[in-house]
Scaffold this active site. Structure first.
Site, mmCIF file in Angstrom:
data_model
loop_
_atom_site.group_PDB
_atom_site.id
_atom_site.type_symbol
_atom_site.label_atom_id
_atom_site.label_comp_id
_atom_site.label_asym_id
_atom_site.label_seq_id
_atom_site.Cartn_x
_atom_site.Cartn_y
_atom_site.Cartn_z
ATOM 1 C CE1 TYR A 59 -10.135 -10.671 3.579
ATOM 2 C CE2 TYR A 59 -9.814 -9.207 5.440
ATOM 3 C CZ TYR A 59 -10.117 -9.399 4.122
ATOM 4 O OH TYR A 59 -10.378 -8.303 3.312
ATOM 5 C CG HIS A 128 -15.678 -9.479 1.342
ATOM 6 N ND1 HIS A 128 -14.973 -10.304 2.185
ATOM 7 C CD2 HIS A 128 -14.747 -8.750 0.685
ATOM 8 C CE1 HIS A 128 -13.670 -10.085 2.036
ATOM 9 N NE2 HIS A 128 -13.516 -9.154 1.123
ATOM 10 C CB SER A 207 -4.625 -3.539 -2.568
ATOM 11 O OG SER A 207 -4.935 -4.840 -2.132
ATOM 12 N N PRO A 208 -3.785 -0.228 -1.028
ATOM 13 C CG PRO A 208 -3.496 1.073 0.895
ATOM 14 C CD PRO A 208 -4.107 -0.214 0.416
ATOM 15 C CG LEU A 209 0.985 0.291 0.691
ATOM 16 C CD1 LEU A 209 1.719 -0.256 1.901
ATOM 17 C CD2 LEU A 209 1.559 1.639 0.283
ATOM 18 N N GLY A 210 -0.551 -1.440 -3.673
ATOM 19 C CA GLY A 210 -0.420 -2.282 -4.856
ATOM 20 C C GLY A 210 0.005 -3.699 -4.544
ATOM 21 N NE ARG A 211 -4.149 -7.924 -4.726
ATOM 22 C CZ ARG A 211 -5.104 -7.149 -5.238
ATOM 23 N NH1 ARG A 211 -4.754 -6.107 -5.990
ATOM 24 N NH2 ARG A 211 -6.379 -7.391 -5.016
#
Length: 335
Positions: A59, A128, A207-211
């Site tokens: 990152y 990763h 990404s539990p918020l769908g990006r």
């Protein structure tokens, strides 16, 4: 710091807050301004009882680990730190994304991450992505050595295939599997999840918020962050359909007097007590909002309505599908 019920990563892994913080957003630099923003996020998280922080050497590269280490200075014992390796960082000579799971790279990667984080060990160290040229037994064998040396407390894998997970766990217990999992992405429920639960491995959805789709903040393509512009689910031909599905999440949120992100996270949290989502953000307010998902309860009807969304989403969940659910070779190819 708010005290909250914790969830355990694996059968003998660390107890962590039920929601973590993904630090991938801190990858654009390590300036004083970035450092202030990172510290504000960490402060907000710890105050809200969120103590599980997820980063990776790639990152930035490197910026995220550096900033997380600085933000946790003097508070290392209050946090559980997870980081990842497997992507060589020399962008000048290696501009295309590569994967390296060779034992010698494992050893050099952890030393570099420890320096950037300014710690003597990490609590959870993930591969990763699975290296399709290296037997997973070789990679996990090297990780096991790091555990024995005290540089790593627990081992994780990200987006590994079911057979690879089994083989890895036979070498050393795997504490957590990280994969994308949300109302918009549920493919792991028929592959990764059953194997992880059979072996007592925790699930850490990224990404539990769908990006950002499930936050209710994406209304036009102008709202899409630059790094997501090329993602299939934000493509022009898929945008209207996916926004309509996101609006259904927002409708449930209105019914509950909650935020869309809280509804999306509450749904993920309800998948089981072995699930610890790691939504990412650069904003302290969103950290607090996300933490509030712990008190959101969906009715059976609401949960059922939401569960139908994934089958209707347009576009693949990844820019690189070939790296998703990868199975490692049983033996590394001879050179």
């Amino acid at each position: 710091m708010t005290e909250i019920a914790k969830r355990r990563l694996g059968t003998d892994g660390p107890w962590v807050s039920p929601i973590g913080v993904g630090f991938m957003s801190f990858r654009t630099g390590a300036s004083a301004e970035d450092e202030t923003a990172a510290r504000a996020v960490v402060d907000a998280a710890l105050d809200a009882g969120v103590s599980f922080f997820d980063t990776a050497d790639v990152y930035g590269p490197e910026h995220s680990e550096i900033l997380l280490g600085r933000a946790l200075k003097g508070r290392r014992n209050n946090a559980t730190i997870a980081t990842k390796f497997g992507n060589p960082l020399d962008r000048a000579t290696n501009p295309d994304p590569q994967i390296n799971g060779r034992p010698e790279y494992v050893r050099s990667a952890i030393e570099a991450s420890l320096r950037r984080l300014d710690v003597d060990h990490v609590d959870l160290y993930y591969l990763h992505r699975v290296d399709p040229t290296v037997a997973i037994e070789e990679t996990v064998g090297a990780l096991k050595e790091l555990v024995e040396a005290g540089k790593v407390r627990h081992i994780g894998l990200s987006e590994a295939g079911p057979n690879t997970i089994r083989r890895a766990n036979a070498v050393h217990p795997i504490a957590a599997i990280q994969s994308e999992w949300s109302l918009f992405s549920r493919d792991i429920e028929t592959s990764t999840v059953p194997v992880a639960r059979e072996l007592g491995i925790a699930l850490v959805p990224y990404s539990p918020l769908g990006r950002a789709w499930l936050t209710g903040t994406v209304r036009s393509r102008a709202d899409v962050k630059q790094q997501l512009a090329a993602h299939p689910r934000f493509a022009q031909e898929n945008f209207a359909r996916n926004r309509a599905l996101a609006d259904e999440v927002a409708a449930v949120a209105t019914e509950l007097n909650a935020r869309p992100a809280q509804v999306a996270l509450a749904w993920v949290l309800a998948r089981g007590t072995d699930v610890v989502p790691i939504p990412g953000t650069r904003h302290p307010d969103y950290v607090c909002e996300n933490a509030g998902a712990r008190t959101v309860e969906l009715s059976e009807d609401q949960a059922n309505r939401l569960a139908k969304l994934a089958d209707q989403v347009a576009g693949h969940r990844s820019l690189r599908p070939e790296n998703i659910g990868t199975e490692a070779p049983t033996q590394a190819p001879s050179e």
